[in-house]
Design an enzyme around this catalytic site. Sequence first.
Site, PDB file in Angstrom:
ATOM      1  N   CYS A  89       8.750  61.933  34.077  1.00 35.96           N
ATOM      2  CA  CYS A  89       7.848  63.002  33.684  1.00 35.96           C
ATOM      3  C   CYS A  89       7.282  62.784  32.291  1.00 35.96           C
ATOM      4  O   CYS A  89       6.421  63.533  31.869  1.00 35.96           O
ATOM      5  CB  CYS A  89       8.547  64.352  33.747  1.00 35.96           C
ATOM      6  SG  CYS A  89       9.755  64.614  32.434  1.00 35.96           S
ATOM      7  N   GLU A 132       5.643  55.702  34.079  1.00 35.89           N
ATOM      8  CA  GLU A 132       5.533  57.071  34.577  1.00 35.89           C
ATOM      9  C   GLU A 132       4.120  57.504  34.896  1.00 35.89           C
ATOM     10  O   GLU A 132       3.920  58.560  35.491  1.00 35.89           O
ATOM     11  CB  GLU A 132       6.130  58.028  33.538  1.00 35.89           C
ATOM     12  CG  GLU A 132       7.624  57.832  33.454  1.00 35.89           C
ATOM     13  CD  GLU A 132       8.194  58.439  32.213  1.00 35.89           C
ATOM     14  OE1 GLU A 132       9.196  59.140  32.316  1.00 35.89           O
ATOM     15  OE2 GLU A 132       7.625  58.225  31.133  1.00 35.89           O
TER      16      GLU A 132
END
Lengths: 784, 291, 165
Positions: free
Chosen positions: A369, A738
Amino acid sequence: MSSTMHMHGGIGESIKRKEDARFLRGKGNYVDDFVLPNMSHMAILRSPHAHARIKSIDTAAASAKPGVIAVVTGELMAQHKLAWMPTMSGDTQAVLATDKVRFQGQEVAAVIAETKAQAEDARDLIMVDYEILAAVTSPDGAKAEGAALIRDDKEGQKDNHIYHWESGDQATTQAAFAKAHKVVRLHTFYPRCHPAPLETCGCIADVNPVTGKATIYMTSQAPHAIRTVFALVTGLPEQQIRIISPDLGGGFGNKVPVYPGYVVATAASLLLGRPVKWIEDRNENLISTGFARDYHMTGDLAVDKDGKMLALRVHLDSDNGAFFADAQPSKFKAGLFHIVTGSYDIPTAHVTADGYYTNKAPGGVAYRCSFRVTEASYLIERLVSNAAFELGMDQAEFRKKNFIQPEQFPYTSATGWVYDSGDYPKAMDVALDKLGYDELKKDVQARRKKGEVTGIGIASFTEVVGAGHGAEFDILGLRMFDSAELRVHPTGKAILKLGVKSQGQGHETTFAQIVAEELGIPAQDVIVEEGDTDHTPYGLGTYASRSTPVAGAATAMVSRKLREKARKLAAHLLEAAEEDLVWERGKFYVKGSPERSKTIQEAAFAAYTNLPEGMEPGLEGVTYYDPPNMTFPFGTYAVVVDIDKGTGQVKVKRMVAVDDCGVRINPMIVEGQIQGGLTEGYGIAFMQLITFDAEGNCIGSNFMDYLIPGAWETPKFEIGETTTPSPHHPLGAKGVGESPTVGSPAAYVNAVIDALSPYGITNIDMPVTSDKVWAALRSKGVTE
Amino acid sequence: MVPAAFDYRAPSTLEEALSILKQRGDDAKVMAGGQSLIPLLKLRFSQPALVVDIGRLPGMADIKRENGHVRIGALARHVDAEQSKELAKLLPMMVEAVHWIADPLVRNRGTVAGSICHADPSGDWGSVMLALDAELVARSSSGERVIRADSFFQGPFTTTLRPDEIVTEIRIPLPSGRAGGSYHKLERKVGDFATVAVAVQVEFDGHKVKKAGIGLTAVGATNIKATQAEKALVGHELKDDVIAEAARLAAAAAEPKDDNRGTAAYKKDVVRVFVQRGLKAALARAQEVKA
Amino acid sequence: MKVTMRVNGTERSGNVEPRVLLVDYLRSNLALTGTHVGCDTSSCGACTVLLDGEPVKSCTLLAVQVEGREIKTVEGIAQGGALAPIQVGFHEEHGLQCGFCTPGMMLVGAALLERNPNPTDDEIRWAISGNICRCTGYVNIVKAVQHAAKLTSGKEAAAVAGGTE
């Protein structure tokens, strides 16, 4: 062994991975693969209730079972001041429950036995008498009048509110909203999901009773930080603690926190004088370890009459579970969420965040994240697509109209980020070209006329990785620099030791490539070591896509340090002046006389055999790199979906992903990261959910309920790239691991919403399951 | 997740197996492939005192045509059904259904009979057997009896099989004349249990329906035979209005629950949609068959 | 009770409780740790081995069920010291990242190539549909199996042409 063995392996070369051999032969060294002499096994008893007072625990029957060595409860841990431990967000977390249990799955007791089977058999016989309390299962529930107080253990805690955090400028933003031509609002819930690496968490704690040295094999993405935390928590002196993080079967942020199991196993080993192995089951992993997301977000976007964005206002309520244990830099309560203005030139913004305790597992920051950037990116990209639709503008055109332009970099955002570099229009154009956007739109229109439900979704994300500059980024006070220690041997081979820790990202290859580029030693000749805190320099670990930005920079810098010493050695060997030498990767030659040259290998040999007077022997160095700024990878993703009107099932027909992460060290490995992340994004968008009923029972604590996409479900990806180097990174590289999970969920969902927009549907929260799509269509009278 | 301890016997003859069950059937579990039982053992949801492994019994794995029916032996695996040329020719609906069961690894071990005896209302074979009017042959040490599929399922994971009995074979009557069938399943991913699934088998006399079988998966306490819907088809041509009415009746027969896969209303509607699609597919396939 | 089976071509015997799962027998009793445990509900395929040549989940098998039969684990794939085509394929196509699902994926891939020497993308995806990977997104796993297919058929063609063993 590889087809690329002959290659030098510098930056930009897709050499095959050096670490593959052991994995291909089934000789990986994961924590559960280790067997230590006299090793015992631990099984943890967990709470069946989400919120309950513990009236009594009876361990007599369990203790009497064959093979049982000890049964540990919170009471025993409390005697050693280990019933509670600090979290990475400045809170405390129960190691083994003493007064209450605060989430279903919370650790209550542990059995240590000769075998795992015996530990589990005995565990079944521990009797806990609970008094069940009302459970809080959402921020709304946490705020409600008369809600149960979860953290009655914390002095001064009167309710379930944890923090309030703000970023941006409220007054300027308010003024902009007042003058807006149009305000578009989106309220959306990014549900709780879980990184679920294929290898669960676990450890073998081995406190040697003779030497007092604690060697802990641990599934840890951040072994040095964990060592320091352990020293502070257990009182064991730090030089007597060695954390070994061996091969990890995936991490994705799940293996950053300190889990109670590690602490109990270590305490047990200390008390028993034997190694204690604890490997959690999948159920334990999903119900109790670091989950991700669980953000309730409301975004308002103000635009002028020409469709130019004027202001952004966001409020979020964060569901943090029973303990505030987010693994994030200490100054940021909502991670880096305030990147939420994304790729757009929005003059003013205001973000407010409130965190709440609930009777659920602790965590929130995890799962690729980038410290809450995924949540932010989801919100802005969904909001922007909805706004485009409301304004009657094409979703790509609306974005392009508002992109930060290339000439505006470095760009200071309304919430204070200084974006290093970017070319958003270019990435968008490459994506649209790959998509065949204009033709595709015509095709969509034609099919809609025939009654088909089909749509195109776009997301143009900018994210922020590479934590980070020490003055702003620390975890429990430990600044987020990272490190590289490089030593070249007499025969010109080298060993590189790092403060980061791969869980599959290929560091043994890519970091060798950095040395190959900067010091000229072929990648095949550079061995890379990570994860053993006794043998590697201090670092903050691998998560939030920080390895390349920080440890990669450190590697480049230490290589350059050694190159400078090598220059001196070469000058000595060539009897020339340093300034007269030219460096061509791998060798120094005299300007104008290229035949007078010395290789890096010859210089290395000289460091041990033939040095200039006064020079220290050896060729090695260590660099601790404090990055001056973050890096800002970006991209445009586009998804095409078809929807089955009868069942509501969504089929992803195409998924185009264009990423820009600056200079790519190993393009093959970068693409692998992107494909993996796009798959996780697909799972998050369509099937992954951890949810709770009114009593706080967790639904989603096994792989039958928590669904991971397999090869049959996963779409086929069309990958593209642009390259906009980072101006401040020594190699021009940014992080990338990510980006795909940050950018893709909104692209997938935007495609579904686009498909449903002709029927007036503007939102479906993730996971976008077939029943939700069916319900949305039915509500508009659409049926088969 | 280590199973609780149990005794284990692996008989080498059927007689031996039946004798063991006669003595200890009440606290024993019979295991063939183990793909349903072992997961329950690991989670300790099932803690039998004895596991009787019938996996070594000889001569029970065949799938063959016999006297107007197809015989499926107790140890025939899902993958055996998937690869059976007999089934592909005679009962292609079964081959279509087997592709939806679990995943390729489980299909290499799990058995058709074992899956039916496990009686998970979300199990696929149960609906197929109801749609095909299959029979199960149950043996005990006192003899043999034949149980029709529509008398076999009593409740979730509960059948009319007695603790001392083993199902030794499944008999599926062959269709007479032109026939077609289909299996539609809505699953969230490969390996997931059905949200809803529908088995359809139709036999024709000319253009009219002579016999119809509709089995519903995951929408009740057991697999459901949609008898009202079946009756409404017999004697009619499969025109759109007939199909729609049968679909409506089948949906009405479903008794699904609200859960994470969807609301009861959703599942009922998918039954309706799948029966429609299923009947249309059955018709199309029957028309392909040479009479 | 005693259990005897052939593992990677060698007869192995052990003494186990009936409840011991095959995966635990392989990992603990035989010290073959290349077969992994990834879940509790037979959902992930990390434990895949070949039983008489067919891929099965070793976590959903009791060791005692395998009496007298043949098991192949990842440790048995390489031919002597040299890597087998499936392993070369995974290496050359970057079909692995963390390596945890890789043993299972390779065994399923190898078993597929025995039946179907030239599988399509979809046939490979169908064959591995019971094996979860969290890292790769499956793209390169499919390429790895296809790479192995080419190597295998190339080898066979060479053998036929050159008359080699």
